[in-house]
Design an enzyme around this catalytic site. Structure first.
Site: not given
Ligand code: HSE
Length: 343
Positions: A124, A148, A151, A205, A219, A223
């Site tokens: 990103k 791509e 996002v 994860g 995060d 985006k």
């Molecule tokens: N940690 C991010 C999420 C991963 O939980 O969406 C994808 O950017």
């Protein structure tokens, strides 16, 4: 035959390598697409082979030092050495995202594009922080720039806007762009505590290495900046996105929303002001009525609603992360690059 260099050897690199290995024959016979991986590099080391690395041997390695000694193998070149050599057709930049500096990914992408090499990234940083510069470089050097996977992983959020909705005016973008927080809010609605929901999201994860990037909204803000710049043609910096997260939401807040027939969601949005053309971008927790399509998106899923002039609202729901899913995003960019080359 497209020669690829990978920067990064984590989940996304592995997901992509596995797809390239397992679908090689299908991709060749269906699309006439053939690729070989001539190098993989991380900050800790690299392995290169002009005739192509063996993907099965590569996927069996936990780290690049474990790649077997075979004839033609070169080890130890640095990331800048490999990128600046230009001995490849496309750079696959899948190192870990750093939304503070975008580095070292921005430097790698810039160096490849300046040499007329294709760049495909799921990182990103370069797209949130340097989209205009890198897309101009790509255009001026006749190089492909694909992003791509930045996002919603492989769910084709950017491609839907750029290609399928071409010809519509998109006036607003609104979405659930972080899987970790959506999972946590879904679990909290079912009675789990914030702390336990976060531990669970890390165990599964979903969360970033530093989960503050998820729960504090950074995060999702990365985006939103990408969507604003790519889809709405803005020139937003990450600091232009008014950002807050889900830390303050309590069990009592959950209960109040439920009693009102609403649901908490962390919503990222970028909206164009029709009068002056300015764009307002935010990430914040909102209470949505259950009639909103985004309210029905639970668990780790992501979703996005594009507001368009000709088609009204269009909502896309799907996976927002994962090795195979983001690997598919890289593949979809590779196939676009391949199609472009044939035109
Ligand atoms: N940690 C991010 C999420 C991963 O939980 O969406 C994808 O950017």
């Amino acid at each position: 035959m497209i020669r690829l260099v990978f920067i990064g050897f984590g989940t996304v690199a592995r997901g992509t390598l596995q797809i390239l290995r397992d679908r090689a024959e299908f991709l060749r016979t269906t699309y006439g697409f053939e690729a070989m991986v001539v190098g993989v590099a991380t900050r800790r080391g690299s392995v290169q082979a002009a005739a192509g690395l063996d993907l099965t041997a590569l996927l069996a390695c936990d780290s690049l030092e474990q790649y077997p000694d075979m004839s033609g193998i070169v080890r130890g070149a640095s990331i800048p050495n490999i990128v600046e050599s230009g001995d490849y057709d496309a750079l696959i930049e899948v190192s870990a995202t750093d939304l503070s500096t975008g580095e070292p990914a921005i430097t790698s992408c810039r160096a490849a594009l300046e040499r007329g090499k294709g760049v495909i990234t799921a990182n990103k940083g370069p797209v949130a922080l340097a989209f205009r510069e890198l897309s101009d470089l790509a255009r001026n050097n006749g190089a492909f720039f694909g992003y791509e996977g930045t996002v919603m992983g492989g769910t084709p959020a950017l491609r839907l806007a750029r290609e399928a909705l071409a010809g519509c005016q998109i006036t607003a973008v609104r979405g659930i762009l972080n899987g970790t927080t959506n999972y946590m809010l879904t679990q909290m609605e079912a009675g789990q505590s914030y702390a336990d929901a976060l531990i669970e999201a890390q165990r599964l994860g979903y969360a970033e290495a530093d989960p503050r990037g998820d729960v504090d909204g950074h995060d999702a803000a990365g985006k939103v900046a990408i969507l604003a710049n790519v889809v709405l043609g803005a020139e937003l910096k990450l600091s232009d996105v008014e950002t807050s997260g889900i830390r303050g939401i309590s069990a009592a807040d959950m209960e109040m929303a439920r009693a009102a027939g609403e649901r908490w969601k962390l919503i990222g949005s970028a909206v164009r002001n029709v009068k002056d053309g300015t764009i307002r971008a935010t990430v914040r927790a909102e209470r949505l009525p259950l009639s909103d399509p985004l309210a029905g998106v639970g668990g780790v899923s992501n979703a996005i609603t594009y507001q368009t002039d000709l088609m009204g609202a269009i909502t896309l729901i799907g996976a927002g992360a994962g090795g195979a899913q983001t690997g598919f995003a890289i593949l979809s960019d590779l196939l676009e690059m391949h199609r472009d080359a044939g035109r």
